[in-house]
Design an enzyme around this catalytic site. Structure first.
Site, short mmCIF file in Angstrom:
data_model
loop_
_atom_site.label_atom_id
_atom_site.label_comp_id
_atom_site.label_asym_id
_atom_site.label_seq_id
_atom_site.Cartn_x
_atom_site.Cartn_y
_atom_site.Cartn_z
CG ASP A 13 -1.88 -1.20 1.20
OD1 ASP A 13 -2.26 -1.64 0.10
OD2 ASP A 13 -2.19 -1.71 2.29
CE LYS A 16 2.37 -2.45 -4.33
NZ LYS A 16 2.07 -2.08 -2.94
N GLY A 40 -4.57 -4.32 -3.80
CA GLY A 40 -5.57 -3.29 -4.04
C GLY A 40 -4.83 -2.01 -4.37
CG HIS A 41 -2.23 -1.93 -6.95
ND1 HIS A 41 -1.58 -2.66 -7.90
CD2 HIS A 41 -1.82 -2.43 -5.76
CE1 HIS A 41 -0.81 -3.56 -7.32
NE2 HIS A 41 -0.93 -3.45 -6.02
CD GLN A 224 0.66 -8.95 -2.68
OE1 GLN A 224 1.31 -9.56 -3.50
NE2 GLN A 224 -0.60 -8.69 -2.87
P1 GDP Z 1 -0.76 0.34 -3.51
O1 GDP Z 1 -1.38 -0.94 -3.04
O2 GDP Z 1 0.70 0.39 -3.27
O3 GDP Z 1 -1.12 0.66 -4.93
O4 GDP Z 1 -1.39 1.49 -2.62
P2 GDP Z 1 -2.95 1.68 -2.26
O5 GDP Z 1 -3.66 2.14 -3.49
O6 GDP Z 1 -3.47 0.47 -1.57
O7 GDP Z 1 -2.85 2.80 -1.15
C1 GDP Z 1 -2.31 4.04 -1.42
C2 GDP Z 1 -3.40 5.13 -1.23
O8 GDP Z 1 -2.78 6.39 -1.13
C3 GDP Z 1 -4.36 5.23 -2.41
O9 GDP Z 1 -5.63 5.54 -1.92
C4 GDP Z 1 -3.80 6.39 -3.24
O10 GDP Z 1 -4.80 7.08 -3.96
C5 GDP Z 1 -3.23 7.27 -2.17
N1 GDP Z 1 -2.04 8.04 -2.55
C6 GDP Z 1 -1.02 7.68 -3.37
N2 GDP Z 1 -0.07 8.63 -3.38
C7 GDP Z 1 -0.49 9.61 -2.55
C8 GDP Z 1 0.08 10.84 -2.10
O11 GDP Z 1 1.18 11.22 -2.48
N3 GDP Z 1 -0.64 11.56 -1.21
C9 GDP Z 1 -1.86 11.17 -0.75
N4 GDP Z 1 -2.49 11.95 0.13
N5 GDP Z 1 -2.43 10.01 -1.15
C10 GDP Z 1 -1.75 9.23 -2.02
P1 IMO Z 2 -0.95 -4.19 -2.22
O1 IMO Z 2 -0.51 -4.72 -3.58
C1 IMO Z 2 -0.98 -4.69 2.09
C2 IMO Z 2 -1.02 -8.81 3.60
C3 IMO Z 2 -2.24 -9.28 4.33
C4 IMO Z 2 -1.61 -10.28 5.29
C5 IMO Z 2 -0.51 -10.91 4.46
C6 IMO Z 2 -0.87 -12.25 3.80
O2 IMO Z 2 -2.24 -3.45 -2.28
O3 IMO Z 2 0.16 -3.45 -1.58
P2 IMO Z 2 -2.44 -12.88 1.75
O4 IMO Z 2 -3.92 -12.69 1.54
O5 IMO Z 2 -1.61 -12.24 0.70
O6 IMO Z 2 -2.06 -14.32 1.97
O7 IMO Z 2 -2.13 -12.14 3.17
O8 IMO Z 2 -0.20 -9.97 3.43
N1 IMO Z 2 -1.26 -8.26 2.24
C7 IMO Z 2 -1.20 -6.95 1.94
N2 IMO Z 2 -1.00 -5.88 2.73
N3 IMO Z 2 -1.11 -4.53 0.76
C8 IMO Z 2 -1.29 -5.60 -0.05
O9 IMO Z 2 -1.30 -5.52 -1.39
C9 IMO Z 2 -1.38 -6.89 0.54
N4 IMO Z 2 -1.57 -8.13 0.06
C10 IMO Z 2 -1.48 -8.96 1.10
O10 IMO Z 2 -2.88 -8.23 4.99
O11 IMO Z 2 -1.00 -9.59 6.35
MG MG Z 3 -2.89 -1.58 -1.82
#
Ligand code: GDP
Ligand code: IMO
Ligand code: MG
Length: 434
Positions: A13, A16, A40-41, A224
Site C-alpha cells: 500500500d 504503487k 488493491g491499487h 504487496q
Molecule cells: P498500492 O497498493 O501500493 O497501490 O497502494 P494503495 O492504493 O493500496 O494505497 C495508497 C493510497 O494512497 C491510495 O488511496 C492512493 O490514492 C493514495 N495516494 C497515493 N499517493 C499519494 C500521495 O502522495 N498523497 C496522498 N495523500 N495520497 C496518495
Molecule cells: P498491495 O498490492 C498490504 C497482507 C495481508 C496479510 C498478508 C498475507 O495493495 O500493496 P495474503 O492474503 O496475501 O495471503 O495475506 O499480506 N497483504 C497486503 N497488505 N497490501 C497488499 O497488497 C497486501 N496483500 C497482502 O494483509 O498480512
Molecule cells: Mg494496496
C-alpha cells in the site's frame, strides 16, 4: 534505459498503483509478476477512482498493453468481475490485456482451506486477505496446481481437477471441516469462465521476449511489498509469493539480463495491514492522525491499516535485497500537520544499537526503535510538483532519509493525482524513465 521494476519498499500500500499509472505512459507494456486479487491499487484520474486488484495498473493508459504474468495466481471470477468494471468505465480491456497460459488458477475451495488454516488451534493467524492466495501457491509449489493452459485441454483438466478435489476432500475430512463444497459445480463454472478469457490467454513470456527484442519498453509491476515477500519478508507474516525484484524474472519469464533498473515505492511513513512485527508502529494519537490524514484503510478488505514512522534499517534492508536505483516517496503531504516527525535510525537489541534486519519475527518484535526527531513544516505540500517549491524542512526530511538509507529519492508524490508528483531533475529516476 528501458525495462524497469516498480515495487513496494515496505509492507504494501505504498502507492504503487498511482506510481505505475503515472509512469506507464513512458512504457509499451506493464506486466504484473506475482500475487493475485489480494492486491488493491487505488488510482485517481480526475474525479474517477479505480481500484485495481489483479489487472496491472497500466491498463488505464490506452496504448499500453497490460500483462498478467505466470507468477500471478488468477481467480477467474474476480478477473472477469474486474474486467467488467473497467469495461463499464470505457476501458478497452479485451484489446489491451493478455494473461499468461502458465499462471495458476485459484479455486473457491482455496478460500476455505485458508479459512481453516487461519482458524487452526495453536497457530497465530496471519491476518490474510482471505482470497485463497496462500493455498493456491501451496498447490503450485506442491506440483498439484492447475494452470490456465490446463483449462483448455478438457480431458487433462478433468483429470487434474478431480485429483485436486479429492485432495481437498481428504483435507476437509481430516480437519473435520463441515463446509459443503460443490466440486462438480465449481468445475463446470471454471470451464465456462475459462472460455470467456480464452482470447486473452497466450505465452506472455514469449510476448515479452519478442517485444523487448523490438526495443519495446516493459514496466514490471510488483504487488504487496518487499517486507511481505515469502523469502525476504517478516516470515511467516508475509504473502506467499516473491514480491521482491527477483520475482519479476521468475514471474514473467524475462531474464535479469533484460531488466535495467529497480524503482522502490516508499511511503513517507509506514503502514501495515494484518498481523506481524512492526517496530515503529504508533498506537497512539499520532498513529490515528496518520490513518485519518492518509485515509489508511485497506482497499481490498477495508481493514484499518496500522500506521507508524519511517524506518531506516527497514528501508536499507529492502534497498539491499532489491537493489533500488531510486525511490519514489509517496504521501509526503500526509505529514503536513506534524510539529516534528520521528524517524527510526537504528534498532536497539540487548543494549547494542544495530541497523540489521533480524531473521525472525520474534527478534524483530523485540527490537526497540531508536528515534531522531526532525522538524515538521506545518504547511501544505499537497499538489506541489517542483522540488524547490517544497518547504525547507520537508526537503531536509527527504535529504535526511537519503543520507541515512543511502538511496536517492528521485521522485516525490504529494497527492493521489497524476499531476501531484515531483520527478527530480538529474536523478537516477529521471534517467531510468528517459
Ligand atoms: P498500492 O497498493 O501500493 O497501490 O497502494 P494503495 O492504493 O493500496 O494505497 C495508497 C493510497 O494512497 C491510495 O488511496 C492512493 O490514492 C493514495 N495516494 C497515493 N499517493 C499519494 C500521495 O502522495 N498523497 C496522498 N495523500 N495520497 C496518495
Ligand atoms: P498491495 O498490492 C498490504 C497482507 C495481508 C496479510 C498478508 C498475507 O495493495 O500493496 P495474503 O492474503 O496475501 O495471503 O495475506 O499480506 N497483504 C497486503 N497488505 N497490501 C497488499 O497488497 C497486501 N496483500 C497482502 O494483509 O498480512
Ligand atoms: Mg494496496
Amino acid at each position: 534505459m528501458s525495462n524497469v521494476i516498480v515495487l513496494g519498499a515496505q509492507w504494501g500500500d505504498e502507492g504503487k498503483g498511482k506510481v505505475v499509472d503515472l509512469l506507464a505512459e513512458r512504457f509499451d507494456i506493464v506486466a504484473r509478476y506475482q500475487g493475485g486479487h489480494n492486491a488493491g491499487h487505488t488510482v485517481f484520474i480526475g474525479e474517477k477512482k479505480f481500484v485495481l486488484k489483479l489487472i496491472p495498473s497500466g491498463i488505464l493508459r490506452g496504448g499500453v498493453l497490460a500483462v498478467i504474468g505466470n507468477g500471478v495466481v488468477v481467480d477467474l471470477a474476480a478477473l472477469i468481475e474486474e474486467m467488467g468494471t473497467l469495461e463499464a468505465a470505457g476501458i478497452d480491456v479485451r484489446r489491451n490485456l493478455r494473461i499468461s497460459n502458465r499462471a495458476h488458477v485459484i479455486f473457491p475451495f482455496h478460500r476455505l482451506v485458508e479459512k481453516m488454516s487461519e482458524a487452526r488451534e495453536n497457530r497465530i493467524p496471519i491476518g490474510t486477505t482471505a482470497r485463497g492466495i496462500g493455498p493456491c501457491y501451496e498447490d503450485k509449489i506442491g506440483r498439484r496446481g492447475i494452470r490456465i493452459a490446463d483449462l483448455f485441454d478438457s480431458e487433462s483438466f478433468r483429470l487434474l481437477y478431480d485429483t485436486l478435489a479429492e485432495d481437498k476432500r481428504t483435507l476437509a475430512a481430516t480437519f473435520d471441516l463441515r463446509e459443503s463444497i460443490d466440486y462438480a459445480g465449481i468445475r463446470r463454472q471454471t470451464e465456462e469462465l475459462a472460455e470467456r478469457i480464452r482470447p486473452l490467454v497466450c505465452d506472455t513470456s514469449k510476448l515479452l521476449h519478442d517485444a523487448i527484442a523490438q526495443s519495446k519498453r516493459v514496466l514490471f509491476e510488483g504487488a504487496q511489498g518487499a517486507m511481505l515477500d515469502i523469502d525476504h519478508g517478516t516470515y511467516p507474516f508475509v504473502t506467499s509469493s516473491s514480491a521482491t525484484a527477483g520475482g519479476a524474472s521468475t514471474g514473467t519469464g524475462v531474464p535479469p539480463t533484460r531488466i535495467n533498473g529497480v524503482i522502490g515505492v516508499s511511503k513517507a511513513y509506514i503502514t501495515r495491514v494484518g498481523s506481524g512485527p512492526f517496530p515503529t508502529e504508533s498506537k497512539d494519537a499520532a498513529g490515528d492522525l496518520l490513518r485519518r490524514e492518509g485515509n489508511e484503510y485497506g482497499a481490498v478488505t477495508g481493514r484499518p491499516r496500522r500506521c507508524g514512522w519511517f524506518d531506516i534499517p527497514l528501508l536499507a534492508y529492502t534497498a539491499m535485497v532489491n537493489g533500488f536505483d531510486t525511490i519514489m516517496m509517496t504521501k509526503l503531504d500526509v505529514l503536513d500537520q506534524l510539529d516534528e516527525i520521528p524517524v527510526c535510525v537504528r534498532y536497539r537489541v540487548k543494549g547494542a544499537e544495530v541497523c540489521d534486519m533480524p531473521a525472525t519475527w520474534r527478534a524483530l518484535e523485540a527490537v526497540e526503535p531508536v528515534y531522531e526527531r526532525l522538524p515538521g513544516w506545518k504547511t501544505s505540500t499537497r499538489g506541489i510538483s517542483r522540488y524547490d517549491a517544497l518547504p525547507a524542512p520537508a526537503r531536509n526530511y527527504l535529504t535526511f532519509l537519503e543520507d541515512r538509507t543511502g538511496v536517492e529519492i528521485g521522485g516525490i508524490s504529494t497527492g493521489p493525482e497524476r499531476t501531484e508528483t515531483i520527478i527530480r531533475r538529474g536523478s537516477a529516476l529521471e534517467r531510468l524513465l528517459g
